[in-house]
Design a protein around this motif. Structure first.
Motif, short mmCIF file in Angstrom:
data_model
loop_
_atom_site.label_atom_id
_atom_site.label_comp_id
_atom_site.label_asym_id
_atom_site.label_seq_id
_atom_site.Cartn_x
_atom_site.Cartn_y
_atom_site.Cartn_z
N TYR A 1 0.84 -1.19 0.00
CA TYR A 1 0.00 0.00 0.00
C TYR A 1 0.89 1.26 0.00
CZ TYR A 1 -3.52 -3.36 1.60
OH TYR A 1 -4.35 -4.43 1.71
N ARG A 2 0.48 2.24 -0.81
CA ARG A 2 1.18 3.53 -0.82
C ARG A 2 0.27 4.60 -0.25
NH1 ARG A 2 2.35 4.68 -6.81
NH2 ARG A 2 0.16 3.99 -6.90
N ASN A 3 0.86 5.45 0.53
CA ASN A 3 0.13 6.62 1.02
C ASN A 3 -1.18 6.25 1.73
OD1 ASN A 3 2.10 8.35 -0.19
ND2 ASN A 3 1.02 8.18 -2.15
N VAL A 4 -1.06 5.39 2.77
CA VAL A 4 -2.24 5.03 3.54
C VAL A 4 -2.67 6.23 4.36
CG1 VAL A 4 -3.19 3.51 5.30
CG2 VAL A 4 -1.57 2.63 3.62
N GLN A 5 -3.96 6.57 4.23
CA GLN A 5 -4.44 7.78 4.90
C GLN A 5 -5.92 7.65 5.21
OE1 GLN A 5 -5.45 11.76 2.90
NE2 GLN A 5 -3.33 12.13 3.62
N LEU A 6 -6.30 8.09 6.41
CA LEU A 6 -7.71 8.20 6.79
C LEU A 6 -8.01 9.70 6.80
CD1 LEU A 6 -7.90 5.63 9.74
CD2 LEU A 6 -8.20 5.23 7.30
N HIS A 7 -8.77 10.14 5.79
CA HIS A 7 -8.99 11.58 5.61
C HIS A 7 -10.12 12.07 6.51
CE1 HIS A 7 -8.40 15.30 3.38
NE2 HIS A 7 -9.73 15.46 3.45
N SER A 8 -9.91 13.26 7.08
CA SER A 8 -10.93 13.90 7.88
C SER A 8 -10.58 15.37 8.06
CB SER A 8 -11.07 13.21 9.25
OG SER A 8 -12.21 13.68 9.94
N ASN A 9 -11.56 16.13 8.51
CA ASN A 9 -11.37 17.55 8.81
C ASN A 9 -12.41 17.96 9.85
OD1 ASN A 9 -13.76 17.79 7.30
ND2 ASN A 9 -12.62 18.20 5.41
N ASN A 10 -12.68 19.23 9.93
CA ASN A 10 -13.62 19.67 10.95
C ASN A 10 -15.05 19.22 10.67
OD1 ASN A 10 -14.14 21.29 8.75
ND2 ASN A 10 -13.78 23.25 9.81
N LYS A 11 -15.27 18.57 9.51
CA LYS A 11 -16.57 17.99 9.21
C LYS A 11 -16.70 16.55 9.74
CE LYS A 11 -17.34 20.87 5.14
NZ LYS A 11 -17.62 20.91 3.67
N HIS A 12 -15.64 16.07 10.36
CA HIS A 12 -15.66 14.77 11.05
C HIS A 12 -16.03 13.61 10.12
CE1 HIS A 12 -16.69 17.58 14.62
NE2 HIS A 12 -15.37 17.38 14.58
N HIS A 13 -15.19 13.41 9.09
CA HIS A 13 -15.39 12.28 8.18
C HIS A 13 -15.02 10.95 8.84
CE1 HIS A 13 -14.96 15.70 5.31
NE2 HIS A 13 -15.96 15.06 4.71
N THR A 14 -14.09 10.99 9.79
CA THR A 14 -13.67 9.76 10.47
C THR A 14 -14.36 9.68 11.83
OG1 THR A 14 -11.51 9.76 9.39
CG2 THR A 14 -11.72 8.47 11.41
N THR A 15 -15.18 8.61 11.99
CA THR A 15 -15.93 8.44 13.25
C THR A 15 -15.82 6.98 13.72
OG1 THR A 15 -17.99 7.94 12.07
CG2 THR A 15 -17.58 10.26 12.66
#
Length: 266
Positions: free
Chosen positions: A242-256
């Motif tokens: 895997y390249r560039n593994v990332q869990l994206h989120s911001n102040n909109k709380h995409h990761t819960t």
């Protein structure tokens, strides 16, 4: 017959008995007189009546036992005898082996309604005020640094019972029972999104999005029975491919990350 003549016959008979040893006896009854001079004559009398039967003689002694005879031929079968009376009951025998299961019988008639049962024991009360429920989120991106990176959180929607630790990202069970968990994140353009829902350091459910040029929400859920002391958390899966593994989120709380007790253990 004349009495004189009878006396004469008796005298002659007596003389014959005395002289029987030296001469033959002449029976007067067989003698036919030849003297016809007219002085006397002997006449044959009439046959008398049969006398009465004499008494039986005494029983003689038993003779000696004879020799054993030879075995005779087998006789023919006799007629069946009469049926005898029933005998007395014998002792009870031991239990025999179980027989084969018979075919299922037809459905019987519906039985009558049973009596009302007794009142059951009072159930255990749960502390609903501290019923475990949590929902937490991240306000920023989290990159995969290694295969053992734990997802942490910085925002709390609800954390009843305080079993969820935001700083470590780990939920610790205090009330045993059945729990339901969900994890969601944003898969971003040209980035891998890969993670596992972990239970006591064992991967249980995977979240995955490839590194193609697309973005969208991905999620995973898990229902599992926990005992007191079990832990549940999310680990980033950084595979060598895997390249560039990332869990994206911001102040909109995409990761819960969410979890709750749905049935306490009995």
């Amino acid at each position: 017959m004349d009495s004189k003549l009878l006396v004469l016959v008796m005298i002659v008979h007596l003389i014959c008995m005395v002289t029987a040893q030296d001469s033959s006896c002449v029976r007067c009854c067989d003698y036919e007189p030849t003297n016809t001079s007219g002085q006397f004559s002997i006449l044959r009398g009439e046959k008398g009546d049969t006398g009465e039967r004499g008494l039986p003689g005494q029983i003689g002694k038993a003779g000696p036992i004879g020799e054993k005879g030879t075995t005779g031929e087998k006789g023919s079968n006799g007629f069946p005898g009469y049926r005898g009376e029933p005998g007395t009951s014998g002792p009870k025998g031991s239990i025999g082996p179980s027989g084969l299961q018979g075919p299922r019988g037809s459905k019987g008639l519906r039985g009558t309604k049973g009596e009302k049962g007794s009142k059951g024991q009072k159930g255990e009360l749960y502390d609903f005020e501290n019923w475990p429920v949590f929902s937490v989120a991240r306000s920023s991106v989290q990159n995969g640094q290694s295969s053992h990176t734990t997802v942490t959180y910085d925002f709390t929607f609800v954390n009843i019972g305080n079993d969820m630790n935001l700083g470590t990202g780990i939920f610790t069970c205090h009330i045993p029972g059945v729990y339901f968990f969900t994890f969601a994140t944003l898969k971003y353009n040209n980035k891998h999104a890969a993670a596992f829902i972990m239970v006591n350091n064992t991967p249980k459910a995977r979240i995955f999005g490839d590194d193609k040029d697309w973005q969208g929400m991905i999620s995973q859920s898990l229902t599992i029975t926990l005992t007191a002391g079990n832990t549940v958390w999310v680990r980033i899966d950084k595979h060598s491919e895997y390249r560039n593994v990332q869990l994206h989120s911001n102040n909109k709380h995409h990761t819960t990350f969410n979890g709750q007790l749905i049935r306490p253990a009995v």
